[in-house]
Design a protein around this motif. Sequence first.
Motif, PDB file in Angstrom:
ATOM      1  N   TYR A   1       0.845  -1.189   0.000  1.00 58.19           N
ATOM      2  CA  TYR A   1       0.000   0.000   0.000  1.00 58.19           C
ATOM      3  C   TYR A   1       0.881   1.238   0.000  1.00 58.19           C
ATOM      4  O   TYR A   1       2.013   1.208   0.472  1.00 58.19           O
ATOM      5  N   LEU A   2       0.341   2.313  -0.507  1.00 55.41           N
ATOM      6  CA  LEU A   2       1.027   3.589  -0.543  1.00 55.41           C
ATOM      7  C   LEU A   2       0.162   4.618   0.162  1.00 55.41           C
ATOM      8  O   LEU A   2      -1.031   4.735  -0.136  1.00 55.41           O
ATOM      9  N   VAL A   3       0.738   5.338   1.116  1.00 55.86           N
ATOM     10  CA  VAL A   3       0.032   6.418   1.797  1.00 55.86           C
ATOM     11  C   VAL A   3       0.540   7.730   1.211  1.00 55.86           C
ATOM     12  O   VAL A   3       1.747   7.971   1.172  1.00 55.86           O
ATOM     13  N   VAL A   4      -0.385   8.549   0.726  1.00 57.27           N
ATOM     14  CA  VAL A   4      -0.032   9.836   0.157  1.00 57.27           C
ATOM     15  C   VAL A   4      -0.609  10.928   1.046  1.00 57.27           C
ATOM     16  O   VAL A   4      -1.819  10.962   1.279  1.00 57.27           O
ATOM     17  N   ALA A   5       0.246  11.782   1.564  1.00 58.74           N
ATOM     18  CA  ALA A   5      -0.185  12.942   2.351  1.00 58.74           C
ATOM     19  C   ALA A   5       0.049  14.165   1.482  1.00 58.74           C
ATOM     20  O   ALA A   5       1.188  14.476   1.126  1.00 58.74           O
ATOM     21  N   THR A   6      -1.026  14.838   1.133  1.00 62.83           N
ATOM     22  CA  THR A   6      -0.933  16.004   0.270  1.00 62.83           C
ATOM     23  C   THR A   6      -1.815  17.102   0.847  1.00 62.83           C
ATOM     24  O   THR A   6      -2.338  16.954   1.947  1.00 62.83           O
ATOM     25  N   GLY A   7      -1.988  18.159   0.120  1.00 66.68           N
ATOM     26  CA  GLY A   7      -2.831  19.251   0.582  1.00 66.68           C
ATOM     27  C   GLY A   7      -4.179  19.246  -0.107  1.00 66.68           C
ATOM     28  O   GLY A   7      -4.321  18.742  -1.220  1.00 66.68           O
ATOM     29  N   PHE A   8      -5.176  19.804   0.540  1.00 66.74           N
ATOM     30  CA  PHE A   8      -6.511  19.888  -0.040  1.00 66.74           C
ATOM     31  C   PHE A   8      -6.488  20.750  -1.298  1.00 66.74           C
ATOM     32  O   PHE A   8      -7.096  20.429  -2.302  1.00 66.74           O
ATOM     33  N   ARG A   9      -5.800  21.865  -1.237  1.00 67.67           N
ATOM     34  CA  ARG A   9      -5.709  22.764  -2.391  1.00 67.67           C
ATOM     35  C   ARG A   9      -4.487  22.396  -3.232  1.00 67.67           C
ATOM     36  O   ARG A   9      -3.436  22.047  -2.688  1.00 67.67           O
ATOM     37  N   PRO A  10      -4.623  22.496  -4.562  1.00 64.87           N
ATOM     38  CA  PRO A  10      -3.451  22.246  -5.404  1.00 64.87           C
ATOM     39  C   PRO A  10      -2.310  23.187  -5.009  1.00 64.87           C
ATOM     40  O   PRO A  10      -2.537  24.325  -4.653  1.00 64.87           O
ATOM     41  N   ALA A  11      -1.137  22.689  -5.049  1.00 60.36           N
ATOM     42  CA  ALA A  11       0.075  23.455  -4.724  1.00 60.36           C
ATOM     43  C   ALA A  11       0.192  23.811  -3.251  1.00 60.36           C
ATOM     44  O   ALA A  11       1.071  24.565  -2.867  1.00 60.36           O
ATOM     45  N   SER A  12      -0.701  23.298  -2.394  1.00 64.67           N
ATOM     46  CA  SER A  12      -0.513  23.547  -0.963  1.00 64.67           C
ATOM     47  C   SER A  12       0.445  22.501  -0.414  1.00 64.67           C
ATOM     48  O   SER A  12       0.447  21.354  -0.836  1.00 64.67           O
ATOM     49  N   ALA A  13       1.276  22.912   0.494  1.00 63.94           N
ATOM     50  CA  ALA A  13       2.272  22.018   1.070  1.00 63.94           C
ATOM     51  C   ALA A  13       2.667  22.550   2.435  1.00 63.94           C
ATOM     52  O   ALA A  13       2.425  23.703   2.754  1.00 63.94           O
ATOM     53  N   GLY A  14       3.260  21.699   3.222  1.00 66.13           N
ATOM     54  CA  GLY A  14       3.729  22.108   4.528  1.00 66.13           C
ATOM     55  C   GLY A  14       4.145  20.908   5.344  1.00 66.13           C
ATOM     56  O   GLY A  14       4.076  19.772   4.883  1.00 66.13           O
ATOM     57  N   PRO A  15       4.544  21.142   6.557  1.00 65.15           N
ATOM     58  CA  PRO A  15       4.968  20.037   7.423  1.00 65.15           C
ATOM     59  C   PRO A  15       3.762  19.214   7.860  1.00 65.15           C
ATOM     60  O   PRO A  15       2.643  19.712   7.915  1.00 65.15           O
ATOM     61  N   PHE A  16       4.006  17.947   8.148  1.00 68.28           N
ATOM     62  CA  PHE A  16       2.943  17.101   8.688  1.00 68.28           C
ATOM     63  C   PHE A  16       3.550  16.004   9.533  1.00 68.28           C
ATOM     64  O   PHE A  16       4.729  15.675   9.397  1.00 68.28           O
ATOM     65  N   THR A  17       2.755  15.453  10.392  1.00 65.86           N
ATOM     66  CA  THR A  17       3.124  14.286  11.178  1.00 65.86           C
ATOM     67  C   THR A  17       2.236  13.145  10.736  1.00 65.86           C
ATOM     68  O   THR A  17       1.007  13.282  10.721  1.00 65.86           O
ATOM     69  N   LEU A  18       2.830  12.029  10.362  1.00 63.54           N
ATOM     70  CA  LEU A  18       2.079  10.864   9.915  1.00 63.54           C
ATOM     71  C   LEU A  18       2.186   9.792  10.984  1.00 63.54           C
ATOM     72  O   LEU A  18       3.291   9.420  11.383  1.00 63.54           O
ATOM     73  N   THR A  19       1.049   9.318  11.466  1.00 63.10           N
ATOM     74  CA  THR A  19       1.000   8.275  12.484  1.00 63.10           C
ATOM     75  C   THR A  19       0.310   7.054  11.900  1.00 63.10           C
ATOM     76  O   THR A  19      -0.798   7.163  11.388  1.00 63.10           O
ATOM     77  N   LEU A  20       0.978   5.899  11.960  1.00 62.70           N
ATOM     78  CA  LEU A  20       0.405   4.642  11.474  1.00 62.70           C
ATOM     79  C   LEU A  20       0.277   3.676  12.631  1.00 62.70           C
ATOM     80  O   LEU A  20       1.185   3.549  13.450  1.00 62.70           O
TER      81      LEU A  20
END
Length: 79
Positions: A50-69
């Motif tokens: 499986y592949l988890v993709v963390a992106t932004g709601f708006r196109p070209a939005s980006a920033g730091p994130f914390t991913l918890t599995l």
Amino acid sequence: MAGDPVWDTYLYLLSGSCEEPAEVASNDDWGGFGTGVSQISLRQLPAGDYLVVATGFRPASAGPFTLTLESAYTPEEPR
């Protein structure tokens, strides 16, 4: 779960090949509109890659994130 108060995350869970991925699940604004937190909770998934993709709601939005599995594997009882 992914989230950051600065920008609005969007999560995708994909399966299959990288060339032709299939969407298994996606989420934006877990817990209510405007939370900026995304979460996917699934009880059972078949074995596989499986592949988890963390992106932004708006196109070209980006920033730091914390991913918890979290995973809970329970082997089947022998028959």
